[in-house]
Write a protein that holds these residues in place. Structure first.
Motif: not given
Length: 146
Positions: A8, A59, A64, A67
């Motif tokens: 990430v 991502a 995540e 992002p």
């Protein structure tokens, strides 16, 4: 194999780089006189925006929630594109090409480092494909400058 947090982080770094390039090419398009260069730079700006959106999506798939969405504030890429601002005001197409090439040097290096990180599919494939297009853009700009 890289851990999710590292992946990430790598993706976010690339997104920043792409956002820098997107803005830099947009400024370059506004600054050049040659209509073909203007069109090329607009195309590259849009391409960088698409690439960033693609990485943001990946991502999110990795979990995540937020992002990267902006350009870098302190990266080498940012410094390279900052020089473009002063050159754009001069309206010198050759100088603008040279600054775009310098920005692209940073982008190519960033992608190479990301690929050395042992990213798994599908993110590794995405980054590899984007790298090829970023490298092609770099080489085309270099040839136009020469």
């Amino acid at each position: 194999m890289a851990q999710k947090r590292e992946i990430v982080s790598t993706i976010n770094d690339l997104i920043e780089t792409l956002k820098d390039g997107q803005e830099g090419f947009k400024q370059a398009a506004e600054g050049v006189k040659d209509s073909e260069l203007k069109s090329l730079f607009q195309e590259y700006s849009q391409q960088r925006g698409r690439f960033a959106a693609e990485l943001q999506s990946q991502a999110r798939q990795l979990g995540e929630p937020d992002p990267e969405e902006s350009s870098s504030a302190a990266g080498a890429m940012h410094r390279a594109w900052i020089n473009l601002k002063s050159v754009v005001t001069s309206g010198d197409d050759h100088a603008i090409l040279a600054e775009c090439e310098r920005g692209e040097d940073s982008a190519v290096k960033e992608y190479q480092e990301a690929m050395e990180g042992g990213l798994s599919s599908p993110i590794g494939e995405t980054i590899s494909r984007q790298y090829t297009e970023v490298k092609d853009a770099h080489d085309r700009i270099k040839n136009l400058r020469d």
